[in-house]
Scaffold this active site. Structure first.
Site, PDB file in Angstrom:
ATOM      1  N   GLY A   1      -4.200  -4.379  -4.570  1.00  0.00           N
ATOM      2  CA  GLY A   1      -4.939  -3.321  -5.242  1.00  0.00           C
ATOM      3  C   GLY A   1      -4.062  -2.136  -5.577  1.00  0.00           C
ATOM      4  N   HIS A   2      -4.173  -1.655  -6.806  1.00  0.00           N
ATOM      5  CA  HIS A   2      -3.450  -0.457  -7.229  1.00  0.00           C
ATOM      6  C   HIS A   2      -4.458   0.582  -7.691  1.00  0.00           C
ATOM      7  CE1 HIS A   2       0.519  -2.798  -8.219  1.00  0.00           C
ATOM      8  NE2 HIS A   2       0.234  -2.742  -6.928  1.00  0.00           N
ATOM      9  N   THR A   3      -4.327   1.785  -7.192  1.00  0.00           N
ATOM     10  CA  THR A   3      -5.214   2.868  -7.592  1.00  0.00           C
ATOM     11  C   THR A   3      -4.455   3.846  -8.465  1.00  0.00           C
ATOM     12  OG1 THR A   3      -6.510   2.668  -5.558  1.00  0.00           O
ATOM     13  CG2 THR A   3      -6.698   4.730  -6.779  1.00  0.00           C
TER      14      THR A   3
ATOM     15  N   ASP B   1       0.819  -1.223   0.000  1.00  0.00           N
ATOM     16  CA  ASP B   1       0.000   0.000   0.000  1.00  0.00           C
ATOM     17  C   ASP B   1       0.847   1.265   0.000  1.00  0.00           C
ATOM     18  OD1 ASP B   1      -2.447  -1.580   0.346  1.00  0.00           O
ATOM     19  OD2 ASP B   1      -1.771  -1.843   2.405  1.00  0.00           O
TER      20      ASP B   1
ATOM     21  N   GLN C   1       2.165  -6.071  -3.037  1.00  0.00           N
ATOM     22  CA  GLN C   1       2.462  -6.089  -1.603  1.00  0.00           C
ATOM     23  C   GLN C   1       3.789  -5.362  -1.312  1.00  0.00           C
ATOM     24  OE1 GLN C   1       1.548  -9.528  -2.884  1.00  0.00           O
ATOM     25  NE2 GLN C   1      -0.549  -8.948  -2.530  1.00  0.00           N
TER      26      GLN C   1
ATOM     27  N   LYS D   1       2.354   2.165  -5.087  1.00  0.00           N
ATOM     28  CA  LYS D   1       2.989   1.608  -6.291  1.00  0.00           C
ATOM     29  C   LYS D   1       2.188   1.895  -7.537  1.00  0.00           C
ATOM     30  CE  LYS D   1       3.254  -2.533  -4.508  1.00  0.00           C
ATOM     31  NZ  LYS D   1       2.925  -2.203  -3.095  1.00  0.00           N
TER      32      LYS D   1
ATOM     33  N   LYS E   1       0.406   4.500  -8.576  1.00  0.00           N
ATOM     34  CA  LYS E   1       0.709   5.783  -9.208  1.00  0.00           C
ATOM     35  C   LYS E   1       2.102   5.782  -9.808  1.00  0.00           C
ATOM     36  CE  LYS E   1       2.124  10.467  -8.439  1.00  0.00           C
ATOM     37  NZ  LYS E   1       2.180  11.679  -7.623  1.00  0.00           N
TER      38      LYS E   1
END
Length: 429
Positions: free
Chosen positions: A40-42, A13, A223, A16, A18
């Site tokens: 999860g990547h935002t 978290d 991760q 990564k 962005k």
């Protein structure tokens, strides 16, 4: 030109998504090499926010994107993600996305086992996302996994499913669940196979061709180092190796093809789920970090635990992961603090440590040794050059560099992809 591996240097978290999106504009190919849809990547691009779990971040920019053999793939989650991102105007075709034909699949049976185990463990639960990643890796190592390529071989699939059930059905009985038949497992797979198989390919060949052609390859990890199954806070870890060394094995390319390792770290520390966290702040400061940093998991929605920057942990991540430079994210979350603390060592049973111990009991007992430095009142949000930063913020970054023994290559000052200060281009080496 370098090929670059991006890894998390904390407990995941770190931002990564962005950074990988920002780097993907310079890359020709983006590869996911471990983990599953628990990561999860935002990505925030203009006025659109993309939430990805399995898809490599490069797909948003139409870059050739590969899911390597080191990833465990929930095929239903992958197809749902392809459908969901299509509603945002991003069309995923087999020309854009390639899925390793030797990647192992996550089946509903894995998800059921994962969740049942966590419930049975009670207070001793590890804190998994319950998505079947651990059980799928177990089956892979035990040589009973169903792989992508098996869906193209209906003659051999039944025997493989029977072998899988010979292990799982006794576990299901013991956990109070009904046994499954081979047909119950195979029928859903046979239904989705025509849609999934067009993406399947020997991705190692794509990588070899790209390397020979001098293309820039970006390896995208999931991760973080302290969740690595070998080097993390075991047993409160993920089920795969999260270090850059896995990029080669998990995608099918030699380690010499990776010339630069970029570690991602927040300007403070967060963790989701159970496990030790020496610098955790269970007070108003920790709450303030969580609120300002919007610290909720992309996949689970769980609130993240927050604390001061742990330089001991990140320095260890730099050493074991071969990290060449750091991308420091969320500096703007620290705006407005009168003072900031940095963990520079640990106390354990009267001794001083300069590393995170391996033992579970020792990890739970370590106490942080802090160094306090002045904060800043000015805003760093949206800064795009060193000149835009307050002097105290620059001092904070420089002190982190000294303590972790690695330079800051990138500095992120907001979720927007262009709010990034480039100190050193990882692709330039």
């Amino acid at each position: 030109m370098s090929n670059v591996a991006v890894v998390g240097a904390q407990w995941g978290d770190e931002g990564k998504g962005k950074v990988v999106d920002w780097l993907s504009e310079r890359a020709d190919m983006v590869v996911r090499y471990q983990g599953g849809h628990n990561a999860g990547h935002t990505l925030v691009v203009g006025d659109k926010t993309y939430k990805l779990s399995l898809l490599p971040s490069g797909v948003v920019r139409g870059k050739k994107s590969l899911i390597g053999n080191g990833v465990v793939v929930d095929p239903w989650a992958l197809l749902d993600e392809i459908d969901r991102i299509a509603t945002q105007g991003v069309t995923i075709t087999p020309e854009v996305l390639r899925l390793a034909d030797n990647a192992s699949l996550i089946l509903p049976i894995h998800r059921n086992l994962d969740q049942a185990r966590e419930v049975a463990a009670g207070p001793a639960r590890i804190g998994t996302t319950g998505r079947g990643i651990g059980p799928a890796y177990e089956d892979k190592v035990a040589r009973r996994a169903i792989r992508v390529c098996d869906l193209a071989e209906p003659d051999t699939l039944p025997a493989k499913v029977e072998r899988l059930l010979a292990h799982h059905n006794p576990l299901r009985r013991g956990l109070g669940s009904d046994e499954l038949t081979a047909e119950e497992v195979m029928a859903p797979l046979q239904e989705l196979a025509p849609r999934l198989l067009p993406y399947a390919a020997p991705v190692w060949r794509d990588l070899d061709a790209a390397r020979r052609a001098g293309k820039r390859i970006l390896f995208e990890g999931a991760q973080g180092t302290m969740l690595d199954v070998d080097h993390g806070t075991y047993p409160f870890v993920t089920s795969s190796n999260t270090l850059a060394g896995q990029a080669a094995v998990g995608s099918g390319i030699g380690p010499g093809a990776i010339q630069y390792v970029l570690g991602i770290t927040k300007a403070y520390t967060t963790r989701v789920g159970s496990g030790p966290f020496p610098t955790e702040l269970e007070d108003a400061i920790g709450q303030r970090l969580g609120e300002r940093g919007r610290e909720f998991g992309t996949v689970t929605g769980r609130a993240r635990r927050c604390g001061w920057f742990d330089a001991v942990m990140v320095r260890q991540a730099v050493k074991v992961g071969g990290i060449d430079g750091i991308a420091l994210t969320k500096l703007d979350v620290l705006d407005g603090f009168d003072e900031l603390k940095i963990c520079t060592g640990y106390r354990l049973d009267g001794d001083t440590l300069d590393h995170f111990p391996a033992g579970m009991g020792a990890q739970a007992r370590v106490e942080p040794i802090y160094e306090t430095i002045p904060g800043w009142q000015e805003s760093t949000q949206g800064a795009r050059s060193w000149a835009d930063l307050p002097a105290a913020a620059v001092k904070y970054v420089r002190r982190l560099e000294e303590l972790i023994e690695a330079p800051v290559a990138l500095l992120s000052t907001s979720p927007q992809r262009d709010d990034t200060i480039l100190v050193h281009d990882p692709f330039a080496d």
